[in-house]
Design an enzyme around this catalytic site. Structure first.
Site, PDB file in Angstrom:
ATOM      1  CG  ASP A 168      -9.325  14.515 -15.477  1.00  0.00           C
ATOM      2  OD1 ASP A 168      -8.659  13.770 -16.334  1.00  0.00           O
ATOM      3  OD2 ASP A 168     -10.419  14.100 -14.931  1.00  0.00           O
ATOM      4  NE  ARG A 177      -3.008   0.628   3.258  1.00  0.00           N
ATOM      5  CZ  ARG A 177      -2.423   1.225   4.433  1.00  0.00           C
ATOM      6  NH1 ARG A 177      -2.255   2.334   4.489  1.00  0.00           N
ATOM      7  NH2 ARG A 177      -2.285   0.467   5.796  1.00  0.00           N
ATOM      8  CE1 TYR A 196     -17.105   9.562 -15.617  1.00  0.00           C
ATOM      9  CE2 TYR A 196     -15.814   9.548 -13.569  1.00  0.00           C
ATOM     10  CZ  TYR A 196     -16.645   9.056 -14.351  1.00  0.00           C
ATOM     11  OH  TYR A 196     -17.095   7.647 -14.093  1.00  0.00           O
ATOM     12  CE  LYS A 251     -12.305   5.905 -18.721  1.00  0.00           C
ATOM     13  NZ  LYS A 251     -12.389   6.195 -17.300  1.00  0.00           N
TER      14      LYS A 251
HETATM   15  N1  LCS Z   1     -11.501  11.768 -15.402  1.00  0.00           N
HETATM   16  C1  LCS Z   1     -12.053  11.589 -16.601  1.00  0.00           C
HETATM   17  C2  LCS Z   1     -11.963  12.617 -17.427  1.00  0.00           C
HETATM   18  C3  LCS Z   1     -12.928  10.334 -16.697  1.00  0.00           C
HETATM   19  O1  LCS Z   1     -13.375  10.129 -18.020  1.00  0.00           O
HETATM   20  C4  LCS Z   1     -13.029   9.356 -15.749  1.00  0.00           C
HETATM   21  C5  LCS Z   1     -13.845   8.311 -16.094  1.00  0.00           C
HETATM   22  C6  LCS Z   1     -12.455   9.460 -14.722  1.00  0.00           C
HETATM   23  C7  LCS Z   1     -11.833  10.725 -14.274  1.00  0.00           C
HETATM   24  C8  LCS Z   1     -12.550   8.630 -13.508  1.00  0.00           C
HETATM   25  O2  LCS Z   1     -11.845   7.636 -13.724  1.00  0.00           O
HETATM   26  P1  LCS Z   1     -11.896   6.157 -13.208  1.00  0.00           P
HETATM   27  O3  LCS Z   1     -12.176   6.224 -11.882  1.00  0.00           O
HETATM   28  O4  LCS Z   1     -13.315   5.500 -13.926  1.00  0.00           O
HETATM   29  O5  LCS Z   1     -10.800   5.376 -13.694  1.00  0.00           O
HETATM   30  N2  LCS Z   1     -14.577   8.098 -17.232  1.00  0.00           N
HETATM   31  C9  LCS Z   1     -15.513   7.172 -17.487  1.00  0.00           C
HETATM   32  C10 LCS Z   1     -16.552   7.682 -18.726  1.00  0.00           C
HETATM   33  O6  LCS Z   1     -16.415   8.702 -19.170  1.00  0.00           O
HETATM   34  N3  LCS Z   1     -17.289   6.299 -18.618  1.00  0.00           N
HETATM   35  O7  LCS Z   1     -16.953   5.507 -17.703  1.00  0.00           O
HETATM   36  C11 LCS Z   1     -15.889   6.153 -16.950  1.00  0.00           C
END
Ligand code: LCS
Length: 393
Positions: free
Chosen positions: A183, A58, A111, A208
């Site tokens: 971000d 961790r 998001y 992503k």
């Molecule tokens: N920031 C952005 C721009 C994102 O698109 C997402 C997830 C996150 C943060 C959060 O990341 P995660 O915890 O899911 O790894 N975006 C998503 C979307 O557009 N559809 O499903 C997840």
């Protein structure tokens, strides 16, 4: 090997690598929760920070370390902090830098969960937030209060593809002593390096483009300096949102082809955006590579390319959007983005369906909005699939 003076593609392959006992050509997966100390003094030295020995996964782990060094080099930052998800990164940042009585200004179309967690949960701890269209610097200036501590930007924003001028945001933040966070999920460091513009903290949903293969969920934060890293790392450790070593290995593997994947996805996206723009059933297309994009000139200046994400509006609104979703075959009907496969989704009936219609539309998420994450398949196959689905709307 020291890769600091090497090009981006060489870094993708070699940065963060370390020499293991057997000369492995790839980073070994240290799938362990804990590490054996040589003796009591060694254990004590590790805890005192006087030895570079590992303690507990961790806190730190060689495989995760390797990924953190790699992404830090790609972003031109001090150090990376890998997290269990992109939201793990968001919460680590909010928790490390905001406290009771503080206020944050952020992009209105961030998001969804990045906003929901702030408005629903951090508000319980007395932290306030204001969401504005950050592509309009005047709105940002007006939103700043005496207790504002953070300026949090998502550019291009998800799913509206609005581009915010990062340099201008840094300049406003410096005037008011605010910490800046970007971000960078939609671009990856291949297309945009916010730290080079003076931003303090950049982060990604590593799920992503960085990983790129739709097979893990993760996040990563990169700080500009040691001071920020020293605040963030203990928070990540204490929140317990660390990455797993196997997950880190998968991302290191995926990252090797980042530029190849992004080039191909972007090449496809450019062509698809142009075709969609001419389609009679499409009201408008928002893609930073089209001259019709409101921040086209800024995107050209700030990003090394328009990327692989497209938003477009179906003329028939909600029903047209849903019909399109039901008719695509090659394009996968799924949320998430940035993978090798083309993904399509309809925010009004899916990701943003729980949002109040007024607030949703105010953030630019209209009923007919469709989000396309363009993959690396053959262009003609993606185009044919979209054409046959649009025909049925
Ligand atoms: N920031 C952005 C721009 C994102 O698109 C997402 C997830 C996150 C943060 C959060 O990341 P995660 O915890 O899911 O790894 N975006 C998503 C979307 O557009 N559809 O499903 C997840």
């Amino acid at each position: 090997m020291d890769t600091t003076d090497k090009g981006f593609n060489s870094k993708l392959i070699h940065a963060g690598m370390f020499d293991d006992q057997f000369g492995s050509a790839t980073v070994p997966i240290y799938q362990t929760s804990t590490f054996r100390f040589r003796n009591a003094d060694h254990g004590a030295a590790c805890f005192a920070g006087e030895s570079d020995g590992y303690i507990y996964t961790r806190l730190n782990n060689p495989t995760i370390d390797s990924l953190e060094k790699l992404v830090a080099e790609l972003e031109n930052g001090y150090r990376g902090i890998a997290t269990s998800s992109g939201m793990g990164a968001v919460n680590t940042i909010y928790s490390a830098f905001l406290q009771q009585g503080d206020h944050m200004v952020s992009t209105d179309a961030v998001y969804g969960p990045s906003r929901v967690v702030m408005e629903k949960h951090y508000s319980k701890f007395g932290i306030e937030s204001t969401y504005v269209d950050t592509s309009d610097a005047e709105l940002v200036r007006k939103a700043i209060r005496p207790n504002t501590k953070m300026l949090y930007i998502e550019t291009p924003s998800n799913p509206t593809m609005t581009v915010t001028d990062i340099r201008e945001m840094v300049s406003i933040a410096r005037e008011h002593g605010l910490i800046t966070v970007v971000d960078n999920t939609f671009c990856s460091p291949y297309l945009q390096k916010p730290l080079d513009f003076g931003v303090d903290i950049v982060f990604h949903s590593i799920t992503k483009f960085l990983n790129g293969h739709a097979d893990i969920v993760g996040g990563i934060i990169v700080s500009r300096n040691k001071e920020s890293d020293d605040r963030l790392r203990p928070m990540m450790i204490n929140l317990g949102c660390n990455m797993d070593p196997h997950q880190a290995y998968m991302v290191i593997r995926g990252l090797k082809t980042l530029s190849l994947r992004m080039d191909r996805s972007q090449e496809n996206a450019r062509a698809i955006a142009r075709v969609l723009q001419e389609h009679p059933k499409v009201a408008w297309v928002k893609y930073p590579g089209l001259e019709s994009h409101p921040q086209y000139t800024l995107a050209e200046k700030q990003m090394q390319g328009p990327g692989g994400m497209i938003s477009f509006e179906m003329k028939g609104g909600l029903l047209a959007g849903k019909t399109l979703m039901n008719e695509v075959k090659l394009c996968m009907l799924a949320v998430s983005l940035g993978g090798v496969e083309t993904l399509i989704q309809h925010p009004a009936s899916m990701t943003h369906s729980k949002m109040d219609k007024g607030a949703r539309e105010q953030s630019g998420i209209t009923d007919g909005l469709v989000r396309l994450s363009v993959g690396i398949e053959n262009l003609e196959d993606i185009l044919a699939d979209l054409a046959q689905a649009l025909e049925k709307v």
